[in-house]
Write a protein that holds these residues in place. Sequence first.
Motif, PDB file in Angstrom:
ATOM      1  N   SER A 167       8.843 -25.836   6.313  1.00  0.00           N
ATOM      2  CA  SER A 167       7.575 -26.354   5.800  1.00  0.00           C
ATOM      3  C   SER A 167       6.443 -25.679   6.558  1.00  0.00           C
ATOM      4  O   SER A 167       6.675 -24.775   7.378  1.00  0.00           O
ATOM      5  CB  SER A 167       7.498 -27.879   5.974  1.00  0.00           C
ATOM      6  OG  SER A 167       7.376 -28.203   7.357  1.00  0.00           O
ATOM      7  N   GLY A 168       5.223 -26.124   6.307  1.00  0.00           N
ATOM      8  CA  GLY A 168       4.089 -25.556   7.012  1.00  0.00           C
ATOM      9  C   GLY A 168       4.146 -25.770   8.509  1.00  0.00           C
ATOM     10  O   GLY A 168       3.447 -25.080   9.258  1.00  0.00           O
ATOM     11  N   GLN A 169       4.994 -26.683   8.948  1.00  0.00           N
ATOM     12  CA  GLN A 169       5.127 -26.917  10.383  1.00  0.00           C
ATOM     13  C   GLN A 169       5.683 -25.693  11.112  1.00  0.00           C
ATOM     14  O   GLN A 169       5.460 -25.523  12.310  1.00  0.00           O
ATOM     15  CB  GLN A 169       6.034 -28.126  10.634  1.00  0.00           C
ATOM     16  CG  GLN A 169       5.396 -29.460  10.270  1.00  0.00           C
ATOM     17  CD  GLN A 169       4.127 -29.725  11.076  1.00  0.00           C
ATOM     18  OE1 GLN A 169       4.063 -29.428  12.272  1.00  0.00           O
ATOM     19  NE2 GLN A 169       3.116 -30.284  10.419  1.00  0.00           N
ATOM     20  N   ILE A 170       6.409 -24.841  10.395  1.00  0.00           N
ATOM     21  CA  ILE A 170       6.911 -23.605  11.009  1.00  0.00           C
ATOM     22  C   ILE A 170       5.742 -22.738  11.430  1.00  0.00           C
ATOM     23  O   ILE A 170       5.724 -22.172  12.530  1.00  0.00           O
ATOM     24  CB  ILE A 170       7.824 -22.853  10.022  1.00  0.00           C
ATOM     25  CG1 ILE A 170       9.154 -23.576   9.894  1.00  0.00           C
ATOM     26  CG2 ILE A 170       8.042 -21.414  10.469  1.00  0.00           C
ATOM     27  CD1 ILE A 170      10.138 -22.904   8.972  1.00  0.00           C
TER      28      ILE A 170
ATOM     29  N   TRP B  92       7.224 -25.190   2.169  1.00  0.00           N
ATOM     30  CA  TRP B  92       7.169 -23.790   2.588  1.00  0.00           C
ATOM     31  C   TRP B  92       6.820 -22.855   1.437  1.00  0.00           C
ATOM     32  O   TRP B  92       6.123 -21.867   1.615  1.00  0.00           O
ATOM     33  CB  TRP B  92       8.494 -23.392   3.221  1.00  0.00           C
ATOM     34  CG  TRP B  92       8.474 -22.046   3.869  1.00  0.00           C
ATOM     35  CD1 TRP B  92       9.295 -20.993   3.624  1.00  0.00           C
ATOM     36  CD2 TRP B  92       7.569 -21.605   4.889  1.00  0.00           C
ATOM     37  NE1 TRP B  92       8.970 -19.925   4.417  1.00  0.00           N
ATOM     38  CE2 TRP B  92       7.905 -20.280   5.211  1.00  0.00           C
ATOM     39  CE3 TRP B  92       6.513 -22.214   5.571  1.00  0.00           C
ATOM     40  CZ2 TRP B  92       7.229 -19.533   6.168  1.00  0.00           C
ATOM     41  CZ3 TRP B  92       5.823 -21.476   6.531  1.00  0.00           C
ATOM     42  CH2 TRP B  92       6.182 -20.155   6.818  1.00  0.00           C
ATOM     43  N   SER B  93       7.293 -23.150   0.241  1.00  0.00           N
ATOM     44  CA  SER B  93       6.990 -22.286  -0.902  1.00  0.00           C
ATOM     45  C   SER B  93       5.490 -22.239  -1.158  1.00  0.00           C
ATOM     46  O   SER B  93       4.932 -21.177  -1.474  1.00  0.00           O
ATOM     47  CB  SER B  93       7.717 -22.786  -2.155  1.00  0.00           C
ATOM     48  OG  SER B  93       7.359 -24.127  -2.444  1.00  0.00           O
ATOM     49  N   GLN B  94       4.796 -23.372  -1.001  1.00  0.00           N
ATOM     50  CA  GLN B  94       3.354 -23.390  -1.214  1.00  0.00           C
ATOM     51  C   GLN B  94       2.621 -22.626  -0.110  1.00  0.00           C
ATOM     52  O   GLN B  94       1.643 -21.917  -0.383  1.00  0.00           O
ATOM     53  CB  GLN B  94       2.860 -24.838  -1.270  1.00  0.00           C
ATOM     54  CG  GLN B  94       3.391 -25.625  -2.458  1.00  0.00           C
ATOM     55  CD  GLN B  94       2.805 -27.018  -2.526  1.00  0.00           C
ATOM     56  OE1 GLN B  94       1.753 -27.297  -1.953  1.00  0.00           O
ATOM     57  NE2 GLN B  94       3.486 -27.921  -3.219  1.00  0.00           N
ATOM     58  N   VAL B  95       3.102 -22.733   1.118  1.00  0.00           N
ATOM     59  CA  VAL B  95       2.478 -22.003   2.225  1.00  0.00           C
ATOM     60  C   VAL B  95       2.597 -20.501   1.990  1.00  0.00           C
ATOM     61  O   VAL B  95       1.633 -19.750   2.168  1.00  0.00           O
ATOM     62  CB  VAL B  95       3.125 -22.406   3.564  1.00  0.00           C
ATOM     63  CG1 VAL B  95       2.589 -21.541   4.696  1.00  0.00           C
ATOM     64  CG2 VAL B  95       2.864 -23.873   3.858  1.00  0.00           C
ATOM     65  N   VAL B  96       3.779 -20.056   1.580  1.00  0.00           N
ATOM     66  CA  VAL B  96       3.988 -18.626   1.346  1.00  0.00           C
ATOM     67  C   VAL B  96       3.089 -18.135   0.210  1.00  0.00           C
ATOM     68  O   VAL B  96       2.527 -17.040   0.285  1.00  0.00           O
ATOM     69  CB  VAL B  96       5.475 -18.344   1.038  1.00  0.00           C
ATOM     70  CG1 VAL B  96       5.681 -16.882   0.644  1.00  0.00           C
ATOM     71  CG2 VAL B  96       6.334 -18.680   2.239  1.00  0.00           C
TER      72      VAL B  96
END
Length: 776
Positions: free
Chosen positions: A247-250, A281-285
Amino acid sequence: MDLTINAGTEAWSEIEQWVTRFLAAWQAQHFPKLVDYLPAHPYSLRKLTLIELIKADLEQRSHLHDFKSLESYAAELPEMLDDGHIPLELICEEYHVRRAASQVVSLDQYCERFPRSSAALRRVIGDPNTATTSTAICRTELMADLHAGQRLDDFELLFELGKGAFGRVYLARQVSMQRQVALKISADKGNEPQTLAQLDHPGIVRVFDQRQMIERKLRLLYMEFAPSGTLLEVVKLVQQNPASARSGQILVLAATQAMIKAGVPPLSVAGWPKEIASAPWSQVVCRIGAKLAEALEYAHGRGILHRDIKPANVLIGADGWPKLADFNISFCSKIEGASPAAYFGGSLAYMSPEQLEACSPQHTRQPEELDQRSDLFSLGVLLWELYFGERPFDDGSLDNEWSTKLVEMIRRRNDERPYRGATPTDSVGHRLEKVLRQLLSPNPEDRPANGIELARQLRLCLIPGAASFLERAQSGWRGLALKYPLLSLIPINIPPLAIWGAINFFYNQDEMIHNFRRELQIGGDTAGYEAAQVAIKAVFQSTSIFVNSIFYPLGVALVLLYMMPVSHAIRQYRERGGTMDPSAVNMARRRVLWWGSCLCWVAAIEWVIAGIVFPTSIHLFLPAEFGPVPAKFYIHFVISQTLCGLMSLGLPWLATTWVVLRAHYPALLGAGTPDEWEQQQLGRIRRQSAWFLVSTVIVSLVALLILASGYPPTEYKGDPWSNQIPWLVVTIVAAIITILGSFFLYQQIQEDLKVLLAVIRAGDPSVTVSTSIDSM
């Protein structure tokens, strides 16, 4: 164990250490033995180290004018050979070293000496004035004594942020300005400072200035310091976490670790946008990719290609968004762009097939042939690795000579589909994978045409409903509407115009005959009725032929004159895959929104002309013996003409606008974000569609009311409804169809406008994109 390209960055550090020891030995005593500075295993690492050591040895011997031939090296160290032949990069290295030492050498001599490599040598060396070395190893000698705590010029080195094949980057304090900067130290060559000086974009690292240390042949390039690290650290964390835990936490964790290392309070990540920290994570990418695509579009618009896009060259800004850095790759020769140094920096793994061809001595492609789509391919590899945790192509090990390896890498990109270990589990991820597969197409024509188009596609991944809307706009009946833009308007416009025109014509013709029959019967002249009927029909029909043969074709011509350029632009844009001049596409996109209004205005003018010509013809050409036409007939004619005209205009406007919004306008959105006028026009269309719906319903009801109340005088002997009932039934049926059709089209237009607004927001980098159309 083989040395893989994916492990190249770590391998480069080990090779650099061996070569550094070898160079130190050269300073202590001349002519150290190469075999004493070779790793024992793996074989591929040993061989590559040997090649770099030979290059360094050639360089050091040139300073003493004690040259050693490659054949001598091969006799002593046969493991340097590839299939019994001397590697091309060593041949080029010897050529350049000897020329730099002012020895008389020629390309023809080398081609004769190494006939197997002659064709490649002519492509690689090319210009006899070229004197570029094929490796970056020897340049490390210039920076061998750099360390934290040292002062260079105006800068105090705090600690090393990273290093690559062409230089090192330190966190430094600029003494004169009392500020922290990122200081890149590299050999004093290339045009990176001049390149970066042209760029002023939030997605590109800001370069302050440069200094040159002439005595050490070093360049100091200082720029804004991004404390949150690079995407390389983020990729490593992605690889350490399963897909379900990403997720965005990465991104937050990677930035926090980098900030702690840099001595910056990690609490600053608390101010990051919420769409980063807590998003899937898909949205962050998708958002990272859109930001980088916009930055590339800015650079490409100024004639600058990056050519070295990889995670290590993307910094994470203080606001959490990425920044492109390191515009330092220049193709001084094919060797310069594709030496083993580029392997270990990871660059080759991210290159497009056409850029690899420009690097390879086995291909004739020139660097000047590359365009912006090559950078976009590299960005696609980066985003694929960022999302899936692995690169899309398995480039294997480095057990072959590098020029041979390049050919293999080119083949993989041309022949193999990108693979990934995990399957996306959400709709955004599925859409993202589809966009990335298009981006990684071996044919540049199949990729997004530019950074703006790519950014729009990535932002649309966040709105799956909008993305599917645009996909449908290219297929089915919409595809036919794009292929034949003008023909697509015929079946939705001709029927309502023809039906209401016919109703108006026959109704008024029969109404006039009925009025004359009534007048003649009241006057007792029943014998003159047949003659009056024939005369009235003759006048109506001759007037109809006159109007239909002159004014209606003229109206059609006006519509075609207005619509033809747009129709031509739509077909061209579709056939060329979005590569037309953006200004021409923008013009077509603005004008296509007026198609409904254009047709409506022309049709309204035709109705007005008919409303004037018909009564005038009757007044002028009806035989005098039938007496003057009653004034109430003219009033009745104008009212019926107005009502039928209004009812015939609403449905075509709504239908034309619906087709435009469903097919024509979406197909032209790839040229860029609509300007303020277009967005205002879409708002006007929303209001106009409501007005046409309401007016159609009201006019239909009024028409039915008037028709139903048209009771003839009591003096008329016969069925008072015999003439009214057929037209009442026909009008009721046509009105119901018109009202229902208008209501359906109104609803569709409202939904389409909502989706198009989401699409427009997706193409606007200044707008935060929601993941729901309903929230727009």
